[in-house]
Design a protein around this motif. Structure first.
Motif, mmCIF file in Angstrom:
data_model
loop_
_atom_site.group_PDB
_atom_site.id
_atom_site.type_symbol
_atom_site.label_atom_id
_atom_site.label_comp_id
_atom_site.label_asym_id
_atom_site.label_seq_id
_atom_site.Cartn_x
_atom_site.Cartn_y
_atom_site.Cartn_z
ATOM 1 N N ILE A 84 0.874 -1.167 0.000
ATOM 2 C CA ILE A 84 0.000 0.000 0.000
ATOM 3 C C ILE A 84 0.909 1.214 0.000
ATOM 4 C CG2 ILE A 84 -1.742 1.301 1.285
ATOM 5 C CD1 ILE A 84 -2.475 -1.427 2.615
ATOM 6 N N ARG A 85 0.791 2.051 -1.007
ATOM 7 C CA ARG A 85 1.620 3.250 -1.105
ATOM 8 C C ARG A 85 0.707 4.469 -1.027
ATOM 9 N NH1 ARG A 85 6.612 4.059 -2.320
ATOM 10 N NH2 ARG A 85 7.271 6.101 -2.974
ATOM 11 N N ILE A 86 0.996 5.345 -0.078
ATOM 12 C CA ILE A 86 0.193 6.552 0.134
ATOM 13 C C ILE A 86 1.083 7.759 -0.073
ATOM 14 C CG2 ILE A 86 -1.175 7.864 1.817
ATOM 15 C CD1 ILE A 86 -1.720 5.156 3.221
ATOM 16 N N THR A 87 0.616 8.709 -0.866
ATOM 17 C CA THR A 87 1.342 9.957 -1.077
ATOM 18 C C THR A 87 0.502 11.091 -0.513
ATOM 19 O OG1 THR A 87 2.344 9.073 -3.091
ATOM 20 C CG2 THR A 87 2.404 11.462 -2.802
ATOM 21 N N LEU A 88 1.076 11.811 0.447
ATOM 22 C CA LEU A 88 0.374 12.924 1.092
ATOM 23 C C LEU A 88 1.028 14.239 0.708
ATOM 24 C CD1 LEU A 88 0.019 11.407 4.673
ATOM 25 C CD2 LEU A 88 -1.714 11.487 2.887
ATOM 26 N N SER A 89 0.218 15.198 0.321
ATOM 27 C CA SER A 89 0.769 16.515 -0.044
ATOM 28 C C SER A 89 0.759 17.424 1.186
ATOM 29 C CB SER A 89 0.002 17.133 -1.211
ATOM 30 O OG SER A 89 -1.359 17.247 -0.905
ATOM 31 N N LYS A 102 3.476 20.803 -5.367
ATOM 32 C CA LYS A 102 4.097 20.766 -6.701
ATOM 33 C C LYS A 102 4.751 19.413 -6.989
ATOM 34 C CE LYS A 102 4.728 25.677 -6.904
ATOM 35 N NZ LYS A 102 5.556 26.801 -7.267
ATOM 36 N N GLY A 103 4.583 18.453 -6.061
ATOM 37 C CA GLY A 103 5.098 17.113 -6.284
ATOM 38 C C GLY A 103 6.527 16.875 -5.842
#
Length: 75
Positions: A20-25, A62-63
């Motif tokens: 499970i990969r989560i990307t939080l800004s 902006k990533g």
């Protein structure tokens, strides 16, 4: 390793773990580790997953990565 994604039975002889990969800004918060551990506990308790990996990455709007290291845990 001869795993064929078109033949699910080819996975039976290998130890394969879902990820499970989560990307939080946003930036990392003090309570994050507890939150992620609660998510893992819930997945295991509800028998959604017995084992796996969870990876959390923090990025700017902006990533651009905000932290040097991702949070990760094998369960």
């Amino acid at each position: 390793m001869n795993i064929d994604p078109n033949k699910p039975a080819s996975y039976k002889d290998y130890e394969v773990s879902p990820t499970i990969r989560i990307t939080l800004s946003r930036k990392k918060q003090d309570a994050d580790e507890e939150r992620f551990n609660e998510m893992i506990y819930g997945l295991k308790k509800d028998k959604v997953l017995e084992h796996g990996n969870m990876i959390v990455e923090y990025i700017s709007t902006k990533g651009v990565p905000l932290e040097d290291d991702e949070w990760h845990k094998k369960f």
